[in-house]
Design an enzyme around this catalytic site. Structure first.
Site, PDB file in Angstrom:
ATOM      1  N   ASP A   1       0.853  -1.175   0.000  1.00  0.00           N
ATOM      2  CA  ASP A   1       0.000   0.000   0.000  1.00  0.00           C
ATOM      3  C   ASP A   1       0.900   1.239   0.000  1.00  0.00           C
ATOM      4  OD1 ASP A   1      -2.400   1.580   0.441  1.00  0.00           O
ATOM      5  OD2 ASP A   1      -1.732   1.751   2.516  1.00  0.00           O
TER       6      ASP A   1
ATOM      7  N   ASP B   1      -7.127  -2.712   2.907  1.00  0.00           N
ATOM      8  CA  ASP B   1      -6.091  -3.665   2.489  1.00  0.00           C
ATOM      9  C   ASP B   1      -6.473  -5.111   2.788  1.00  0.00           C
ATOM     10  OD1 ASP B   1      -4.233  -1.728   1.520  1.00  0.00           O
ATOM     11  OD2 ASP B   1      -3.693  -1.250   3.590  1.00  0.00           O
TER      12      ASP B   1
ATOM     13  N   ASP C   1      -0.297   5.155   1.124  1.00  0.00           N
ATOM     14  CA  ASP C   1      -0.571   6.060   2.246  1.00  0.00           C
ATOM     15  C   ASP C   1      -0.626   5.310   3.573  1.00  0.00           C
ATOM     16  OD1 ASP C   1      -1.182   8.739   0.915  1.00  0.00           O
ATOM     17  OD2 ASP C   1      -2.433   7.363  -0.230  1.00  0.00           O
TER      18      ASP C   1
ATOM     19  N   ASP D   1      -1.854  -0.866   5.929  1.00  0.00           N
ATOM     20  CA  ASP D   1      -2.229  -0.230   7.198  1.00  0.00           C
ATOM     21  C   ASP D   1      -3.723  -0.031   7.368  1.00  0.00           C
ATOM     22  OD1 ASP D   1      -2.742   3.191   6.952  1.00  0.00           O
ATOM     23  OD2 ASP D   1      -2.301   1.978   5.198  1.00  0.00           O
TER      24      ASP D   1
ATOM     25  N   LYS E   1      -9.699  -3.696  -3.649  1.00  0.00           N
ATOM     26  CA  LYS E   1      -8.360  -4.052  -4.115  1.00  0.00           C
ATOM     27  C   LYS E   1      -8.239  -5.506  -4.561  1.00  0.00           C
ATOM     28  CE  LYS E   1      -5.899  -0.533  -1.425  1.00  0.00           C
ATOM     29  NZ  LYS E   1      -4.860  -0.239  -0.407  1.00  0.00           N
TER      30      LYS E   1
END
Length: 222
Positions: A8, A177, A10, A173, A150
């Site tokens: 990932d 995710d 950010d 994070d 995702k």
């Protein structure tokens, strides 16, 4: 043996959550992974131009998944995974719920960002009635064409890269995710990750964000 590392952006490659400042140590760790034969791919809710630029300038070879799974880039070719969301629908969503549009929306086609990031039941209902998907990354709300998420983009990337699930690692994070983690054999949540992500991760790292990336790559290369 891990052949592909999904990361990932950010809150993961940055110095902390809530900042856009990329962690230099994390970038150096990605380069070490590449030199050791592990291809690195970026998987993010960010727009395609942002991720494509980073992928090129950081010297990564694993491809990318942009717009929360809606666009995949691999081997010099870009693939669309999600349905397009009409611009008038994006504007209607922002107006209905008094949201600010992301500056990146001008460059998006299937997944659009808004703030504040609080997800409400009436937003989910609104999206479902229009055949769309809405979710919160903790940084922004994302309104997407189906399938959204995702997972679909990562599955397409693994197919294109000819890499098996058990040959794939992932680090992140955010609760967004979780779908990425389901497609990887070994997964790591940085120490400041959402609790929901930590519950499904193979490893809960001791360090936060970019420092956690360094920690995970050290594990993979040891």
């Amino acid at each position: 043996m891990i052949k592909l590392l999904l990361t990932d952006l950010d809150g993961t490659l940055t110095e902390d959550r809530g900042t856009y400042v990329v962690d230099i140590g994390a970038i150096k760790a990605l380069r070490r992974a590449e030199k050791a034969g592990i291809r690195v791919a970026l998987v993010s809710g960010n727009s395609y131009p942002v991720l494509r630029g980073l992928h090129n300038y950081l010297g990564l070879s694993g491809g990318l998944v942009a717009e929360n799974g809606c666009f995949v880039f691999h081997g010099g070719v870009t693939f669309r995974v999600c349905e397009t969301v009409p611009r008038e629908v994006v504007s209607e969503f922002a107006k209905t719920f008094n949201l600010r549009e992301s500056w990146q929306n001008e460059f998006r086609r299937s997944d659009f960002g808004f703030t504040p990031a609080e997800l409400k039941d009436e937003m989910i209902k609104w999206a479902e009635e229009r055949g769309l998907v809405v979710q919160s990354s903790g940084y922004a709300l994302h309104l997407s064409g189906k399938p959204g998420g995702k997972g679909a983009g990562v599955r397409k990337l693994l197919e294109l890269a000819n890499v098996k699930r058990e040959e794939t690692g992932a680090i992140g994070d955010s609760r967004t995710d979780i779908e990425m983690f389901r497609e990887a054999g070994i997964t790591a949540a940085v120490s400041n990750a959402d609790p929901e992500l930590k519950r499904v991760a193979s490893i809960s790292l001791k360090l936060k964000s970019g420092a956690g990336v360094m920690e995970f790559i050290d594990m993979l290369l040891s």
